[in-house]
Design a protein around this motif. Structure first.
Motif, PDB file in Angstrom:
ATOM      1  N   SER A   1       0.832  -1.205   0.000  1.00 10.49           N
ATOM      2  CA  SER A   1       0.000   0.000   0.000  1.00 10.49           C
ATOM      3  C   SER A   1       0.864   1.251   0.000  1.00 10.49           C
ATOM      4  O   SER A   1       0.607   2.192  -0.743  1.00 10.49           O
ATOM      5  CB  SER A   1      -0.903   0.022   1.235  1.00 10.49           C
TER       6      SER A   1
ATOM      7  N   GLU B   1      -5.233   3.584   4.679  1.00 12.03           N
ATOM      8  CA  GLU B   1      -5.626   2.218   5.049  1.00 12.03           C
ATOM      9  C   GLU B   1      -7.104   2.141   5.419  1.00 12.03           C
ATOM     10  O   GLU B   1      -7.788   1.190   5.046  1.00 12.03           O
ATOM     11  CB  GLU B   1      -4.766   1.691   6.199  1.00 12.03           C
TER      12      GLU B   1
ATOM     13  N   VAL C   1      -9.183   2.315   2.186  1.00 10.96           N
ATOM     14  CA  VAL C   1      -9.085   1.058   1.424  1.00 10.96           C
ATOM     15  C   VAL C   1     -10.063   0.037   2.005  1.00 10.96           C
ATOM     16  O   VAL C   1     -10.802  -0.624   1.267  1.00 10.96           O
ATOM     17  CB  VAL C   1      -7.636   0.517   1.417  1.00 10.96           C
TER      18      VAL C   1
ATOM     19  N   GLU D   1      -5.399  -4.220  -5.697  1.00 12.71           N
ATOM     20  CA  GLU D   1      -4.405  -3.327  -6.309  1.00 12.71           C
ATOM     21  C   GLU D   1      -5.079  -2.092  -6.895  1.00 12.71           C
ATOM     22  O   GLU D   1      -4.579  -0.974  -6.758  1.00 12.71           O
ATOM     23  CB  GLU D   1      -3.620  -4.075  -7.387  1.00 12.71           C
TER      24      GLU D   1
ATOM     25  N   HIS E   1      -6.262   0.184  -4.026  1.00 10.57           N
ATOM     26  CA  HIS E   1      -5.103   0.924  -3.490  1.00 10.57           C
ATOM     27  C   HIS E   1      -4.728   2.077  -4.415  1.00 10.57           C
ATOM     28  O   HIS E   1      -4.485   3.198  -3.951  1.00 10.57           O
ATOM     29  CB  HIS E   1      -3.911  -0.011  -3.322  1.00 10.57           C
ATOM     30  N   THR E   2      -4.677   1.798  -5.703  1.00  7.27           N
ATOM     31  CA  THR E   2      -4.294   2.825  -6.669  1.00  7.27           C
ATOM     32  C   THR E   2      -5.291   3.978  -6.678  1.00  7.27           C
ATOM     33  O   THR E   2      -4.908   5.152  -6.647  1.00  7.27           O
ATOM     34  CB  THR E   2      -4.186   2.203  -8.078  1.00  7.27           C
TER      35      THR E   2
END
Length: 104
Positions: free
Chosen positions: A4, A62, A65, A90, A93-94
């Motif tokens: 992350s 975090e 997410v 992924e 996170h992006t």
């Protein structure tokens, strides 16, 4: 968590229109715009408002997410956010890393 952090720091500059376009396309493909918009509140908050609220909060990445992945309510009124478990981690996170860099 290391992934992350890497994804957050590896994000390209948001001022680059090509990068913004890539992120917008990823958000469309992930279904984010069913409830959100960059500039205005729809069913969910505008992403610029989210970025402003969490700017400078070292724990926001975090937490957001998890919120995007698992869904929930209470942070922006009574409307709950649907879980997004079909979106790859992924990509979440992006997108969250990019969202947190947005400024008007």
């Amino acid at each position: 968590m290391l992934i992350s952090l890497f994804l957050f720091w590896a994000m390209p500059a948001v001022g680059d229109k090509v990068d913004d376009e890539v992120m917008i396309n990823l958000a469309w493909d992930s279904g984010c715009f069913n409830c959100h918009d960059v500039h205005k509140t729809l069913r969910g908050p505008a992403w610029l408002d989210v970025a402003e609220r969490y700017r400078g909060d070292d724990t926001a990445f975090e937490r957001l997410v998890v919120k995007v992945r698992e869904g929930g309510s209470g942070n922006w009124g009574t409307v709950s956010m649907s879980p997004n478990r079909r979106v790859p981690m992924e990509d979440i996170h992006t997108l969250v890393a990019w969202l947190l860099t947005l400024e008007e």
